[in-house]
Design a protein around this motif. Structure first.
Motif, short mmCIF file in Angstrom:
data_model
loop_
_atom_site.label_atom_id
_atom_site.label_comp_id
_atom_site.label_asym_id
_atom_site.label_seq_id
_atom_site.Cartn_x
_atom_site.Cartn_y
_atom_site.Cartn_z
N THR A 101 35.68 5.52 42.27
CA THR A 101 34.22 5.47 42.24
C THR A 101 33.67 5.12 43.61
OG1 THR A 101 34.26 4.78 39.91
CG2 THR A 101 32.23 4.35 41.15
N ILE A 102 34.31 4.18 44.28
CA ILE A 102 33.89 3.82 45.64
C ILE A 102 34.06 5.02 46.57
CG2 ILE A 102 34.41 2.34 47.62
CD1 ILE A 102 35.26 0.17 45.64
N GLY A 103 35.17 5.75 46.38
CA GLY A 103 35.40 6.94 47.19
C GLY A 103 34.33 8.00 46.97
N ILE A 104 33.89 8.16 45.72
CA ILE A 104 32.83 9.12 45.42
C ILE A 104 31.54 8.71 46.13
CG2 ILE A 104 31.37 10.05 43.58
CD1 ILE A 104 33.79 9.77 41.70
N GLY A 105 31.26 7.40 46.11
CA GLY A 105 30.06 6.91 46.78
C GLY A 105 30.10 7.13 48.28
N MET A 106 31.32 7.24 48.83
CA MET A 106 31.47 7.47 50.27
C MET A 106 31.52 8.96 50.60
SD MET A 106 34.25 4.44 51.08
CE MET A 106 34.30 4.83 52.83
N GLY A 107 31.35 9.81 49.58
CA GLY A 107 31.24 11.24 49.85
C GLY A 107 32.39 12.09 49.36
N ASN A 108 33.46 11.48 48.87
CA ASN A 108 34.61 12.26 48.39
C ASN A 108 34.39 12.59 46.91
OD1 ASN A 108 37.05 13.47 47.95
ND2 ASN A 108 38.30 11.73 48.61
N VAL A 109 33.58 13.60 46.65
CA VAL A 109 33.17 13.93 45.28
C VAL A 109 34.32 14.49 44.45
CG1 VAL A 109 30.77 14.27 45.92
CG2 VAL A 109 32.36 16.20 46.03
N GLU A 110 35.38 14.95 45.09
CA GLU A 110 36.52 15.49 44.34
C GLU A 110 37.18 14.43 43.47
OE1 GLU A 110 37.50 18.60 44.14
OE2 GLU A 110 35.86 19.24 45.45
N LEU A 111 36.97 13.17 43.83
CA LEU A 111 37.57 12.08 43.05
C LEU A 111 36.94 11.94 41.67
CD1 LEU A 111 37.97 9.33 45.81
CD2 LEU A 111 39.78 10.66 44.71
N ALA A 112 35.85 12.65 41.42
CA ALA A 112 35.22 12.61 40.10
C ALA A 112 36.16 13.14 39.02
CB ALA A 112 33.92 13.40 40.11
N HIS A 113 37.15 13.92 39.43
CA HIS A 113 38.12 14.46 38.48
C HIS A 113 39.33 13.54 38.31
CE1 HIS A 113 35.84 18.19 38.48
NE2 HIS A 113 35.90 18.23 39.81
N ASP A 114 39.33 12.43 39.03
CA ASP A 114 40.47 11.50 38.99
C ASP A 114 40.08 10.14 38.42
OD1 ASP A 114 42.14 13.41 40.14
OD2 ASP A 114 41.60 12.80 42.18
N LEU A 115 39.14 10.14 37.51
CA LEU A 115 38.72 8.89 36.86
C LEU A 115 39.47 8.70 35.55
CD1 LEU A 115 34.85 9.17 37.40
CD2 LEU A 115 36.48 7.86 38.76
N TYR A 116 39.85 7.45 35.28
CA TYR A 116 40.62 7.16 34.07
C TYR A 116 40.00 6.01 33.27
CZ TYR A 116 44.04 10.07 36.43
OH TYR A 116 44.67 11.12 37.07
N TYR A 117 38.68 5.92 33.36
CA TYR A 117 38.00 4.86 32.61
C TYR A 117 38.22 5.03 31.11
CZ TYR A 117 35.41 3.48 36.82
OH TYR A 117 35.06 3.03 38.07
N GLU A 118 38.17 6.29 30.64
CA GLU A 118 38.31 6.52 29.20
C GLU A 118 39.71 6.13 28.71
OE1 GLU A 118 40.38 9.92 30.86
OE2 GLU A 118 38.49 8.93 31.37
N THR A 119 40.70 6.21 29.61
CA THR A 119 42.05 5.79 29.24
C THR A 119 42.09 4.29 28.98
OG1 THR A 119 43.02 7.55 30.59
CG2 THR A 119 44.45 5.71 30.00
N THR A 120 41.46 3.54 29.87
CA THR A 120 41.38 2.09 29.69
C THR A 120 40.67 1.74 28.39
OG1 THR A 120 41.35 1.72 32.09
CG2 THR A 120 40.51 -0.06 30.69
N GLY A 121 39.51 2.38 28.17
CA GLY A 121 38.74 2.08 26.97
C GLY A 121 39.48 2.46 25.70
N MET A 122 40.16 3.60 25.71
CA MET A 122 40.85 4.06 24.51
C MET A 122 42.02 3.14 24.15
SD MET A 122 42.80 7.69 23.80
CE MET A 122 41.28 8.63 23.87
#
Length: 314
Positions: free
Chosen positions: A255-276
């Motif tokens: 998420t920090i990387g996305i905020g710094m401009g690396n928008v490709e990291l939006a496909h590398d989020l695993y929040y739903e894994t933690t929640g599930m």
């Protein structure tokens, strides 16, 4: 407080019983000593460690004889065990203590039965060792059957309610989290403001906001899991804590990387894994507590079927 009973030989009147009782009460560490003349038994309540040899010497000087036994058996209620590994850890930890002859854990009833030499150690030593292993234990008082059952029932009911509330809170956040993070894979419409392609930062921040409450209400798993892991006794909570925390921390970094401009990291989020994982783990514990409660109630009803009186025909 621990209780131990000894056989006393040589008593033949109430004065004898009173003498033994008074002499035993003078020994340091003994809170209460009582004698049953009819059964020739001396019952001693003590808090830390009982010097059986000293007690035997005092009784002997009084003109009586105490029949000593090498081991005392006590039962402890253990909290925090969630799997067979937990039970084995508690059992091995206590079995290694000096003075312990036998230690056996029943995971279903969350009970620990210990045979130990009271002249070498006391119940507090056992409770302390279990606490250091990452769990908590409480000595069950003897001759307190009904009260003990009620306390156990209250604890289980309280735990049941905690798990239910934790699951409800986790589910309330996980369902929308799953929809926003995985909905596009099933053709579900996602608002443009949180779309991964149009607004990747909003997409990541929304998932972070939905996952954090689940992590917070499930913090007990992390606290207990890492504690047992660092002490060399990993269990199921350790596995849950490692997996979910790794996914959560990595996603925050992305998420920090996305905020710094690396928008490709939006496909590398695993929040739903933690929640599930956390939500399903809580659901499993909730169902387990409910089944244990139903089992306890069934046993209590079965015990109530026993006749209160019996008539002996000679």
């Amino acid at each position: 407080m621990a209780t131990q009973t000894f056989e006393i030989e040589g008593m033949n009147c109430a004065s004898c019983a009173s003498t033994v009782e008074n002499e035993a009460n003078k020994i340091e560490g003994i809170n209460k000593a009582s004698v049953n003349l009819a059964t020739e038994k001396l019952t001693v309540d003590y808090t830390s460690q009982l010097d059986v040899e000293e007690l035997a010497r005092v009784i002997d000087k009084s003109g009586y004889q105490m029949v000593t036994h090498d081991a005392s058996t006590q039962t402890f209620s253990v909290e925090g065990m969630t799997c067979a590994s937990c039970a084995q850890t508690v059992q091995d930890t206590v079995a290694k203590l000096e003075g312990v002859e036998r230690a056996q854990v029943n995971l279903a009833t969350e009970k620990l039965s210990v045979d130990y030499n009271p002249s070498v150690m006391g119940p507090q030593d056992i409770e302390s060792a279990i606490e250091k292993a990452g769990y908590s234990a409480e000595l069950e008082r003897q001759n307190d059957g009904i009260a003990s059952v009620e306390r156990q029932h209250d604890k289980r009911e309280g735990r049941y309610q905690v798990m239910f509330k934790r699951f409800v809170i986790s589910a309330l956040f996980f369902v929308p989290l799953f929809v926003f993070s995985m909905g596009h894979m099933f053709g579900m419409p996602v608002p443009e403001i949180v779309d991964s392609a149009a607004n990747p930062l909003n997409y990541a921040l929304l998932q972070l906001l939905m996952t954090t409450p689940i992590v917070m209400v499930s913090w007990e798993y992390f606290e207990q899991g890492f504690k047992t892991l660092f002490r060399g006794h990993p269990n199921m909570n350790s596995l849950i804590a490692l997996g979910t925390m790794a996914a959560y921390v990595y996603s925050i970094g992305a998420t920090i990387g996305i905020g710094m401009g690396n928008v490709e990291l939006a496909h590398d989020l695993y929040y739903e894994t933690t929640g599930m994982i956390l939500t399903l783990h809580t659901l499993g514990l909730y169902l387990e507590e409910r089944s244990k409660g139903q089992m306890s109630q069934a046993i209590e009803k079965l015990v109530d079927l026993a006749p209160k009186q019996a008539r002996i025909v000679v």
